[in-house]
Design an enzyme around this catalytic site. Structure first.
Site, PDB file in Angstrom:
ATOM      1  N   GLY A 162      -4.134  -4.291  -4.478  1.00  0.00           N
ATOM      2  CA  GLY A 162      -5.111  -3.284  -4.896  1.00  0.00           C
ATOM      3  C   GLY A 162      -4.371  -2.013  -5.231  1.00  0.00           C
ATOM      4  O   GLY A 162      -3.905  -1.312  -4.343  1.00  0.00           O
ATOM      5  N   HIS A 163      -4.168  -1.769  -6.502  1.00  0.00           N
ATOM      6  CA  HIS A 163      -3.413  -0.582  -6.921  1.00  0.00           C
ATOM      7  C   HIS A 163      -4.387   0.508  -7.374  1.00  0.00           C
ATOM      8  O   HIS A 163      -5.128   0.323  -8.330  1.00  0.00           O
ATOM      9  CB  HIS A 163      -2.439  -0.948  -8.047  1.00  0.00           C
ATOM     10  CG  HIS A 163      -1.330  -1.842  -7.574  1.00  0.00           C
ATOM     11  ND1 HIS A 163      -0.539  -2.575  -8.417  1.00  0.00           N
ATOM     12  CD2 HIS A 163      -0.875  -2.103  -6.321  1.00  0.00           C
ATOM     13  CE1 HIS A 163       0.357  -3.246  -7.702  1.00  0.00           C
ATOM     14  NE2 HIS A 163       0.160  -2.972  -6.433  1.00  0.00           N
ATOM     15  N   LYS A 182       2.216   2.201  -5.037  1.00  0.00           N
ATOM     16  CA  LYS A 182       2.982   1.735  -6.206  1.00  0.00           C
ATOM     17  C   LYS A 182       2.214   1.927  -7.516  1.00  0.00           C
ATOM     18  O   LYS A 182       2.802   2.283  -8.532  1.00  0.00           O
ATOM     19  CB  LYS A 182       3.345   0.247  -6.057  1.00  0.00           C
ATOM     20  CG  LYS A 182       4.298  -0.028  -4.920  1.00  0.00           C
ATOM     21  CD  LYS A 182       4.589  -1.503  -4.790  1.00  0.00           C
ATOM     22  CE  LYS A 182       3.406  -2.327  -4.378  1.00  0.00           C
ATOM     23  NZ  LYS A 182       2.871  -2.065  -3.037  1.00  0.00           N
ATOM     24  N   GLN A 199       2.241  -5.860  -3.133  1.00  0.00           N
ATOM     25  CA  GLN A 199       2.531  -5.939  -1.704  1.00  0.00           C
ATOM     26  C   GLN A 199       3.852  -5.190  -1.414  1.00  0.00           C
ATOM     27  O   GLN A 199       4.180  -4.284  -2.151  1.00  0.00           O
ATOM     28  CB  GLN A 199       2.582  -7.398  -1.206  1.00  0.00           C
ATOM     29  CG  GLN A 199       1.217  -8.093  -1.209  1.00  0.00           C
ATOM     30  CD  GLN A 199       0.845  -8.693  -2.541  1.00  0.00           C
ATOM     31  OE1 GLN A 199       1.647  -9.342  -3.180  1.00  0.00           O
ATOM     32  NE2 GLN A 199      -0.384  -8.485  -2.967  1.00  0.00           N
ATOM     33  N   ASP A 222       0.824  -1.225   0.000  1.00  0.00           N
ATOM     34  CA  ASP A 222       0.000   0.000   0.000  1.00  0.00           C
ATOM     35  C   ASP A 222       0.850   1.262   0.000  1.00  0.00           C
ATOM     36  O   ASP A 222       0.440   2.301   0.523  1.00  0.00           O
ATOM     37  CB  ASP A 222      -0.955   0.028   1.210  1.00  0.00           C
ATOM     38  CG  ASP A 222      -1.784  -1.239   1.301  1.00  0.00           C
ATOM     39  OD1 ASP A 222      -2.268  -1.670   0.250  1.00  0.00           O
ATOM     40  OD2 ASP A 222      -1.917  -1.787   2.398  1.00  0.00           O
TER      41      ASP A 222
HETATM   42  P1  IMP Z   1      -2.545 -12.811   1.610  1.00  0.00           P
HETATM   43  O1  IMP Z   1      -1.587 -12.245   0.626  1.00  0.00           O
HETATM   44  O2  IMP Z   1      -3.977 -12.535   1.255  1.00  0.00           O
HETATM   45  O3  IMP Z   1      -2.287 -14.248   1.908  1.00  0.00           O
HETATM   46  O4  IMP Z   1      -2.322 -12.032   3.004  1.00  0.00           O
HETATM   47  C1  IMP Z   1      -1.117 -12.157   3.763  1.00  0.00           C
HETATM   48  C2  IMP Z   1      -0.753 -10.827   4.404  1.00  0.00           C
HETATM   49  O5  IMP Z   1      -0.392  -9.902   3.382  1.00  0.00           O
HETATM   50  C3  IMP Z   1      -1.883 -10.164   5.191  1.00  0.00           C
HETATM   51  O6  IMP Z   1      -1.315  -9.449   6.274  1.00  0.00           O
HETATM   52  C4  IMP Z   1      -2.470  -9.183   4.194  1.00  0.00           C
HETATM   53  O7  IMP Z   1      -3.126  -8.099   4.828  1.00  0.00           O
HETATM   54  C5  IMP Z   1      -1.208  -8.729   3.489  1.00  0.00           C
HETATM   55  N1  IMP Z   1      -1.440  -8.253   2.124  1.00  0.00           N
HETATM   56  C6  IMP Z   1      -1.707  -8.990   1.023  1.00  0.00           C
HETATM   57  N2  IMP Z   1      -1.827  -8.206  -0.052  1.00  0.00           N
HETATM   58  C7  IMP Z   1      -1.626  -6.950   0.365  1.00  0.00           C
HETATM   59  C8  IMP Z   1      -1.576  -5.686  -0.312  1.00  0.00           C
HETATM   60  O8  IMP Z   1      -1.738  -5.573  -1.531  1.00  0.00           O
HETATM   61  N3  IMP Z   1      -1.324  -4.605   0.475  1.00  0.00           N
HETATM   62  C9  IMP Z   1      -1.094  -4.700   1.812  1.00  0.00           C
HETATM   63  N4  IMP Z   1      -1.120  -5.859   2.474  1.00  0.00           N
HETATM   64  C10 IMP Z   1      -1.378  -6.972   1.755  1.00  0.00           C
END
Ligand code: IMP
Length: 424
Positions: free
Chosen positions: A40-41, A16, A223, A13
Site C-alpha cells: 500500500g503505497h 517508499k 514491503q 511502510d
Molecule cells: P503477506 O505478504 O500478505 O503474505 O504477509 C506476510 C507478512 O508481510 C505480514 O507480516 C504482513 O503484515 C507483511 N506485509 C505484507 N505486505 C506489507 C506491506 O506492504 N507493508 C508492511 N508489511 C507488509
C-alpha cells in the site's frame, strides 16, 4: 538519474511510494518487480491522497510508463479497481501501463487459501494481509500457476482457473469451510481478462530496449528487507524477494544494467503482522509514535507496531541491498520527543552482538542496547533543506547514517510531495 532500484530497509511502510513519486520526475519508466496488492503505497499530492497497491506510484506523473513486472503476483480485480479509482481522479492508465505476460495471476482461491492457512496456524499465524500472496507464489514455484499471458487466451485461462479452483474447493471442503462459487468467479474473471488483455506485453523486452535507448528506469520495491523470503525474519515474511536483487529477477533486467540502489528507512521503526521486533515499544511512547505517525496499514488498516530506530538491522539491510544512498522519512514524527533512542547493539543470552543474527530464534531473544540522543523539540515539517533542520535533528540523522554505513540523499518531513528535499 541512472537506472535505480528503490527498496525498503525495514519491515515495509517506510514511505517508499512518496520517494518513488519524487524520483519519478527523473525517470521515464517505473517498474514494480515483486509482491502484489499486499503493498500500500500512499502519496499525497496537494490535497489529493492516492493509495496504490499494484500500479507503480509513477502513474501520478504524466508521461511516465508504468510496468507491472514478471515478479509480481497480480489480482486482476484489484488492478481494475485501482485503475478505476485513478480514472475517477483524472488519471487514465491507457497506454501508460503494461503488465508482464510472465507475471503470475492471483485469484480468489489464493485469498481463500491464505485465510485458511492463517486460521489453521492460530497463535503462530504470520499475520498476512490475506491478499493470497503466499498461495499465489506457491503455485508459481509449484508450476501450477497461471500467467498474465492467459488473459489473452480466455479458453486456456478458464481451463486452468477451473482446475485450480476445484483443487481449492477440495481443500476448503476437507476443512469444513464454504466452497467457492466457481461459475460466478469465472464470469467475473472473464470480464476482467477482456479488460486487461490489451495491457499485457513482453515487458522484459520493452524495458531492455528502453535501457539501450538510454531511458532512465526506476525499479519500485514493495514491503521491506526484513520481509524478504530469504533474508527476512522467516517464517514471518512475505513470499517474494523484497531486496534489491529481486529487481533483476522480477523484471528481466541484468545486474549490469543497474547503477544505483536507494534504501528507504523511517527515522524510527514499524512492523505490521507477527514476528520479532527487538526495538518495539509496547508502552506509551509506542502509542505516541503510532498516533503522531498515523501508523495504520494502508492495505488492511491494522495498527502498526512501533519502536526506536534499529541501526543493527538497518546496517545489515544496507549491506544486503548495496544501498549507496538513503532516503530517511517521517523525521517530523520525532519533532516533539525530549530524547530519542537508537539501537546500536543487541544483548543476546548475555552476549553483546553488533550484527543481526541470521537465526530468527536468536533475533527473537535480542534485547536492544540503546544510545540516547537529545530530541530537537522543533517543527521540521516546514523545512526544505539540510541547513533548515535544527542542529539536533542534523546530529540525529548524521548518527543514523554513520551507524548504518550509508549516505543520506533524501529527507522527508511530512506526507505531502512538497515535504521532501535532497541533501547535497
Ligand atoms: P503477506 O505478504 O500478505 O503474505 O504477509 C506476510 C507478512 O508481510 C505480514 O507480516 C504482513 O503484515 C507483511 N506485509 C505484507 N505486505 C506489507 C506491506 O506492504 N507493508 C508492511 N508489511 C507488509
Amino acid at each position: 538519474m541512472s537506472n535505480t532500484v528503490l527498496i525498503g530497509l525495514q519491515w515495509g511502510d517506510e514511505g517508499k511510494g512518496k520517494i518513488i513519486d519524487v524520483l519519478t520526475e527523473k525517470a521515464e519508466i517505473v517498474v514494480r518487480f515483486q509482491g502484489g496488492d499486499n503493498a500500500g503505497h500512499t502519496v499525497e499530492v496537494g490535497s489529493d491522497k492516492f493509495v496504490l497497491h499494484l500500479i507503480p506510484s509513477g502513474i501520478l506523473h504524466q508521461g511516465t510508463l508504468c510496468v507491472i513486472g514478471n515478479g509480481v503476483v497480480l489480482n486482476p480485480h484489484s488492478l481494475i479497481k485501482e485503475m478505476n479509482g485513478l480514472k475517477a481522479k483524472g488519471i487514465d492508465c491507457t497506454g501508460r501501463l503494461q503488465i508482464s505476460s510472465r507475471a503470475h495471476l492471483l485469484f480468489q482461491y489464493h485469498c481463500l487459501l491464505d485465510g485458511l492457512s492463517e486460521s489453521k496456524l492460530g497463535e503462530g499465524k504470520i499475520g498476512t494481509t490475506k491478499r493470497g500472496i503466499g498461495p499465489a507464489y506457491m503455485d508459481k514455484v509449484g508450476r501450477s500457476g497461471v500467467r498474465a499471458v492467459e488473459l489473452c487466451h480466455p479458453e486456456t485461462l478458464e481451463k486452468y482457473f477451473r482446475l485450480n479452483s476445484a483443487k481449492c474447493n477440495e481443500i476448503l471442503k476437507a476443512h469444513g469451510q464454504p466452497e467457492m462459487d466457481v461459475d460466478a468467479e469465472w464470469l467475473k474473471l472473464r470480464e476482467a481478462a477482456a479488460e486487461l488483455a490489451p495491457y499485457v506485453a513482453d515487458t522484459a523486452l520493452g524495458i531492455n530496449r528502453a535501457i539501450r535507448e538510454n531511458k532512465r528506469i526506476l525499479f519500485e520495491g514493495a514491503q521491506g528487507t526484513w520481509l524478504d523470503v530469504d533474508f527476512g525474519t522467516y517464517p514471518f515474511v512475505t513470499s517474494s524477494n523484497t531486496t534489491s536483487g529481486g529487481a533483476c529477477i522480477g523484471s528481466g533486467v541484468a545486474p549490469s544494467r543497474i547503477q544505483k540502489v536507494v534504501g528507504v528507512a523511517k527515522a524510527y521503526s514499524t512492523r505490521v503482522g507477527s514476528g520479532p521486533f527487538p526495538t518495539e515499544l509496547e508502552c506509551a511512547i509506542g502509542e505516541r509514535l503510532r498516533k503522531i505517525g498515523r501508523e495504520f496499514g494502508a492495505t488492511t488498516g491494522r495498527p502498526r507496531r512501533c519502536g526506536w530506530f534499529d541501526a543493527v538491522a538497518t546496517r545489515y539491510a544496507v549491506m544486503l541491498n548495496g544501498a549507496d544512498a538513503l532516503a530517511i522519512t517521517k523525521m517530523d514524527v520525532l519533532d516533539d520527543f525530549d530524547t530519542l533512542n537508537i539501537c546500536t547493539a543487541y544483548e543476546i543470552d548475555g552476549r553483546r552482538v553488533t550484527d543481526m543474527p541470521s537465526d530468527p530464534a536468536e533475533f527473537a531473544r535480542a534485547k536492544p542496547v540503546y544510545e540516547e540522543m537529545p530530541g530537537w523539540k522543533a517543527d521540521t515539517s516546514r523545512t526544505s533543506s539540510w541547513a533548515d533542520l535544527p542542529p539536533k535533528a542534523q546530529a540525529y540523522l548524521a548518527r543514523l547514517a554513520e551507524l548504518i554505513e550509508s549516505k543520506i540523499e533524501i529527507i522527508s518531513v511530512g506526507p505531502n510531495r512538497s515535504q521532501t528535499f535532497f541533501v547535497d
